[in-house]
Scaffold this motif. Sequence first.
Motif, mmCIF file in Angstrom:
data_model
loop_
_atom_site.group_PDB
_atom_site.id
_atom_site.type_symbol
_atom_site.label_atom_id
_atom_site.label_comp_id
_atom_site.label_asym_id
_atom_site.label_seq_id
_atom_site.Cartn_x
_atom_site.Cartn_y
_atom_site.Cartn_z
ATOM 1 N N SER A 178 18.996 -24.759 -2.444
ATOM 2 C CA SER A 178 18.003 -23.731 -2.104
ATOM 3 C C SER A 178 16.738 -24.308 -1.475
ATOM 4 N N ALA A 179 16.351 -25.531 -1.877
ATOM 5 C CA ALA A 179 15.108 -26.108 -1.375
ATOM 6 C C ALA A 179 15.233 -26.646 0.049
ATOM 7 N N TYR A 180 16.459 -26.870 0.518
ATOM 8 C CA TYR A 180 16.634 -27.540 1.808
ATOM 9 C C TYR A 180 17.216 -26.652 2.896
ATOM 10 N N ILE A 181 17.664 -25.485 2.524
ATOM 11 C CA ILE A 181 18.223 -24.579 3.531
ATOM 12 C C ILE A 181 17.097 -23.776 4.177
ATOM 13 N N PRO A 182 16.998 -23.786 5.533
ATOM 14 C CA PRO A 182 15.917 -23.050 6.220
ATOM 15 C C PRO A 182 16.194 -21.546 6.228
ATOM 16 N N TRP A 183 15.866 -20.883 5.113
ATOM 17 C CA TRP A 183 16.220 -19.467 4.971
ATOM 18 C C TRP A 183 15.604 -18.580 6.046
ATOM 19 N N SER A 184 14.340 -18.836 6.359
ATOM 20 C CA SER A 184 13.679 -17.970 7.349
ATOM 21 C C SER A 184 14.395 -18.044 8.694
ATOM 22 N N LEU A 185 14.829 -19.257 9.066
ATOM 23 C CA LEU A 185 15.539 -19.436 10.333
ATOM 24 C C LEU A 185 16.897 -18.744 10.294
ATOM 25 N N ILE A 186 17.560 -18.832 9.155
ATOM 26 C CA ILE A 186 18.866 -18.179 9.011
ATOM 27 C C ILE A 186 18.729 -16.665 9.110
ATOM 28 N N TYR A 187 17.736 -16.105 8.401
ATOM 29 C CA TYR A 187 17.542 -14.655 8.453
ATOM 30 C C TYR A 187 17.176 -14.201 9.870
ATOM 31 N N GLU A 188 16.380 -15.025 10.559
ATOM 32 C CA GLU A 188 15.914 -14.659 11.899
ATOM 33 C C GLU A 188 17.056 -14.617 12.910
ATOM 34 N N ASN A 189 18.033 -15.537 12.742
ATOM 35 C CA ASN A 189 19.098 -15.660 13.735
ATOM 36 C C ASN A 189 20.448 -15.162 13.231
ATOM 37 N N ALA A 190 20.445 -14.525 12.066
ATOM 38 C CA ALA A 190 21.718 -14.078 11.487
ATOM 39 C C ALA A 190 22.442 -13.090 12.393
ATOM 40 N N TRP A 191 21.676 -12.223 13.081
ATOM 41 C CA TRP A 191 22.331 -11.208 13.907
ATOM 42 C C TRP A 191 23.039 -11.843 15.106
ATOM 43 N N ILE A 192 22.484 -12.955 15.641
ATOM 44 C CA ILE A 192 23.134 -13.624 16.773
ATOM 45 C C ILE A 192 24.449 -14.259 16.325
ATOM 46 N N VAL A 193 24.385 -14.955 15.175
ATOM 47 C CA VAL A 193 25.595 -15.584 14.641
ATOM 48 C C VAL A 193 26.638 -14.519 14.306
ATOM 49 N N GLY A 194 26.182 -13.441 13.649
ATOM 50 C CA GLY A 194 27.103 -12.365 13.280
ATOM 51 C C GLY A 194 27.741 -11.705 14.497
ATOM 52 N N LEU A 195 26.929 -11.490 15.549
ATOM 53 C CA LEU A 195 27.449 -10.859 16.772
ATOM 54 C C LEU A 195 28.549 -11.703 17.391
ATOM 55 N N HIS A 196 28.304 -13.023 17.514
ATOM 56 C CA HIS A 196 29.318 -13.908 18.105
ATOM 57 C C HIS A 196 30.539 -14.040 17.201
ATOM 58 N N TYR A 197 30.316 -14.007 15.916
ATOM 59 C CA TYR A 197 31.421 -14.075 14.945
ATOM 60 C C TYR A 197 32.370 -12.894 15.156
ATOM 61 N N PHE A 198 31.815 -11.682 15.228
ATOM 62 C CA PHE A 198 32.657 -10.502 15.396
ATOM 63 C C PHE A 198 33.266 -10.430 16.792
ATOM 64 N N MET A 199 32.517 -10.886 17.799
ATOM 65 C CA MET A 199 33.075 -10.886 19.156
ATOM 66 C C MET A 199 34.284 -11.807 19.234
ATOM 67 N N PHE A 200 34.196 -12.973 18.593
ATOM 68 C CA PHE A 200 35.319 -13.910 18.614
ATOM 69 C C PHE A 200 36.509 -13.331 17.852
ATOM 70 N N ALA A 201 36.237 -12.699 16.691
ATOM 71 C CA ALA A 201 37.314 -12.112 15.883
ATOM 72 C C ALA A 201 38.018 -10.992 16.656
#
Length: 266
Positions: free
Chosen positions: A124-147
Amino acid sequence: MIAWLSLTKKELRLGFISFLIPVIAFIAVAAIATFFGYRAGYTWEVLAVVSVVATGMQVFYLTYYLLSSLQSERKKLHLWLHNPLPAYALLLAKVVAGLFSMIVTLMLTVGVFFTATHLSDDFSAYIPWSLIYENAWIVGLHYFMFAIDLAVWFLFYWMIYLLLTRYIAPFFSFVVTFIIVIVTSTIYGWFTNSLFYHKITRWGEIDGSEMLKNFQIDAEISKESTEFATEIGGMSVYMGEYVFGIAVALLLFFVASWMLDRKVEV
């Protein structure tokens, strides 16, 4: 629209077993991994790793779901094809039902991942949560597009297989379809690396380097201060590549629907 919604509900009922199998498999593997992780003193860390692997594997979930559903329909193909709805509506109902099941299963694995990482002092102390939350929609979009892209290619080849079974034995139909998969994949791969493909798709450049360089992660993952770093260099993507990919997926879907409507008769 009401008839199509009813068909989608029927597809959800038909795919319930296909939905349950990955869920049960994930719970079983997570329970076993947690047991051994607890004995080693890394309960939440092991559970988080299992959840990440399960989430990554679900990019093939929609293809798996369609394979299971179409295989079930094959046993009573005449009933399925006698549905008054057009073929694209029949296939679309299966895709939507598969996506719904995929989202529910993803909520389970991603939810377990977030719970485990927040409860883990090492993670929990080393994962950049703010960055993950900020870019989650981009990762999710590409994930579903590939699927979805994988699923559409599968539908295309499955219809070729069904068409061949009208003329030759199922085993030889499978072999011929496999050869077609290899040949067409090779040709498509060659085309996407050609100068002509680059000329028609290299427009609408999106510079991803500013975003990706923030993913440089330095993490301490154990008490022995083992450190690893991941650096992602500059990268550009092009709107033209997205438009081309969507156009190919739509073309394959409607060709598959046409084959089901006009060629795969019983």
